[in-house]
Design a protein around this motif. Sequence first.
Motif, mmCIF file in Angstrom:
data_model
loop_
_atom_site.group_PDB
_atom_site.id
_atom_site.type_symbol
_atom_site.label_atom_id
_atom_site.label_comp_id
_atom_site.label_asym_id
_atom_site.label_seq_id
_atom_site.Cartn_x
_atom_site.Cartn_y
_atom_site.Cartn_z
ATOM 1 N N SER A 37 0.831 -1.195 0.000
ATOM 2 C CA SER A 37 0.000 0.000 0.000
ATOM 3 C C SER A 37 0.868 1.248 0.000
ATOM 4 C CB SER A 37 -0.911 0.025 1.230
ATOM 5 O OG SER A 37 -1.557 1.287 1.319
ATOM 6 N N PRO A 38 0.618 2.193 -0.929
ATOM 7 C CA PRO A 38 1.444 3.400 -0.987
ATOM 8 C C PRO A 38 1.075 4.444 0.058
ATOM 9 C CG PRO A 38 -0.247 3.497 -2.659
ATOM 10 C CD PRO A 38 -0.386 2.149 -2.007
ATOM 11 N N ARG A 39 -0.001 4.217 0.786
ATOM 12 C CA ARG A 39 -0.479 5.222 1.750
ATOM 13 C C ARG A 39 -0.445 4.723 3.197
ATOM 14 N NH1 ARG A 39 -2.479 9.244 -1.448
ATOM 15 N NH2 ARG A 39 -3.152 8.646 -3.535
ATOM 16 N N ARG A 40 0.323 3.649 3.443
ATOM 17 C CA ARG A 40 0.449 3.125 4.809
ATOM 18 C C ARG A 40 1.913 2.825 5.111
ATOM 19 N NH1 ARG A 40 -3.917 -0.774 4.173
ATOM 20 N NH2 ARG A 40 -2.308 -2.375 4.237
ATOM 21 N N TRP A 41 2.330 3.126 6.343
ATOM 22 C CA TRP A 41 3.659 2.708 6.776
ATOM 23 C C TRP A 41 3.587 1.218 7.073
ATOM 24 C CZ3 TRP A 41 7.227 6.275 6.075
ATOM 25 C CH2 TRP A 41 6.903 7.620 6.208
ATOM 26 N N SER A 42 4.162 0.415 6.207
ATOM 27 C CA SER A 42 4.010 -1.025 6.409
ATOM 28 C C SER A 42 5.341 -1.766 6.556
ATOM 29 C CB SER A 42 3.221 -1.642 5.251
ATOM 30 O OG SER A 42 3.909 -1.450 4.037
ATOM 31 N N GLN A 43 6.402 -1.251 5.915
ATOM 32 C CA GLN A 43 7.713 -1.898 5.977
ATOM 33 C C GLN A 43 7.576 -3.405 5.741
ATOM 34 O OE1 GLN A 43 9.753 -0.716 9.556
ATOM 35 N NE2 GLN A 43 9.661 1.433 9.053
ATOM 36 N N LYS A 44 6.893 -3.716 4.642
ATOM 37 C CA LYS A 44 6.634 -5.105 4.301
ATOM 38 C C LYS A 44 7.631 -5.580 3.259
ATOM 39 C CE LYS A 44 3.046 -8.076 2.286
ATOM 40 N NZ LYS A 44 1.700 -8.088 1.662
ATOM 41 N N LEU A 45 8.339 -6.664 3.580
ATOM 42 C CA LEU A 45 9.296 -7.225 2.642
ATOM 43 C C LEU A 45 8.662 -8.338 1.822
ATOM 44 C CD1 LEU A 45 12.615 -7.453 4.707
ATOM 45 C CD2 LEU A 45 12.130 -5.949 2.767
ATOM 46 N N ILE A 46 9.054 -8.430 0.567
ATOM 47 C CA ILE A 46 8.606 -9.509 -0.313
ATOM 48 C C ILE A 46 9.194 -10.822 0.180
ATOM 49 C CG2 ILE A 46 8.715 -10.413 -2.670
ATOM 50 C CD1 ILE A 46 6.991 -7.918 -2.444
ATOM 51 N N ASP A 47 8.357 -11.843 0.361
ATOM 52 C CA ASP A 47 8.879 -13.125 0.826
ATOM 53 C C ASP A 47 9.547 -13.878 -0.323
ATOM 54 O OD1 ASP A 47 6.862 -15.215 -0.360
ATOM 55 O OD2 ASP A 47 5.615 -13.639 0.505
ATOM 56 N N GLU A 48 10.358 -14.840 0.025
ATOM 57 C CA GLU A 48 11.175 -15.565 -0.965
ATOM 58 C C GLU A 48 10.323 -16.280 -1.999
ATOM 59 O OE1 GLU A 48 14.825 -18.850 -1.161
ATOM 60 O OE2 GLU A 48 13.844 -18.394 0.741
ATOM 61 N N SER A 49 9.228 -16.886 -1.567
ATOM 62 C CA SER A 49 8.358 -17.622 -2.488
ATOM 63 C C SER A 49 7.767 -16.697 -3.551
ATOM 64 C CB SER A 49 7.237 -18.306 -1.703
ATOM 65 O OG SER A 49 6.323 -18.916 -2.582
ATOM 66 N N THR A 50 7.281 -15.527 -3.118
ATOM 67 C CA THR A 50 6.715 -14.553 -4.059
ATOM 68 C C THR A 50 7.782 -14.078 -5.041
ATOM 69 O OG1 THR A 50 5.058 -13.793 -2.467
ATOM 70 C CG2 THR A 50 5.620 -12.289 -4.260
ATOM 71 N N ALA A 51 8.975 -13.799 -4.525
ATOM 72 C CA ALA A 51 10.062 -13.315 -5.385
ATOM 73 C C ALA A 51 10.436 -14.354 -6.439
ATOM 74 C CB ALA A 51 11.277 -12.963 -4.530
ATOM 75 N N ILE A 52 10.528 -15.609 -6.035
ATOM 76 C CA ILE A 52 10.899 -16.678 -6.973
ATOM 77 C C ILE A 52 9.843 -16.819 -8.061
ATOM 78 C CG2 ILE A 52 11.163 -19.190 -7.197
ATOM 79 C CD1 ILE A 52 12.522 -19.141 -4.427
#
Length: 257
Positions: free
Chosen positions: A34-49
């Motif tokens: 979300s571009p309007r929330r402070w989330s500091q969410k990292l992409i997990d390895e499964s999603t990246a692969i």
Amino acid sequence: MKLGIHLSIEHIIDELPILCTTYKLDCFQFFTKSPRRWSQKLIDESTAITFKKNMQNQNINPQNAFIHCSYLINPANPTSKTYSELEYELENAYRLGIYNLVLHPGSCKDSDCLEKASNTIKHILKQYPNINLLLENTTRIGSTLEDLKILKEKIGENVFYCIDTCHLFVTGYILDVDIIDKILNIDNIKLWHLNDSKAAFGSKLDRHEKLGKGLIGFENIKKLLRLPKIQNASFILETPGTNATRSKEIQILRKYL
């Protein structure tokens, strides 16, 4: 010329390369969260692969994909949240194998805004030497193209530009590529955001509109896209609507090019 749209993450991230092909796009842009929330969410390895596998399966060059940073990041006001959020954006780009990250330079009321913004960006960007940061013209820092030029000069390598047509219009610039080229050097513009404007020329109100439905007008947009200097450029629509409606605008544009 490459034409694409901002793909909504109403779909999961690893499906976006498939949507790019489905909508017959040459390039695409997306948020990793979300571009309007402070989330500091990292992409997990499964999603990246899976994302990288789908990029390969759809034969999409990673240079034709762009990540847009959160709107909350303000490099000119370097709080701990800003540092962390920008670092997370760069890390997500690295994990997904995307090399181009679009960033709004931010805003502040101090006389040294550009110095603060450049120091913030430079400090974090040096940790990710393979990623290009695309500074976007806005109605705040970047409301003058000279601001962007100064920031690039202060930050140094791996810094380029993203030019938004709506933002140009509402900050008092006509769509004159020669003027833009003279200030920024057209070769430094890695991406254009192609948007019409609901707000008046010089109003400094950031209100995107569908192509041809706003005050820039379809004729001016067609003239821009036909200019020889930008025939190798990438254009992303951020117009109001959905992935489907934006892709229809792309189909209409192609009939005139």
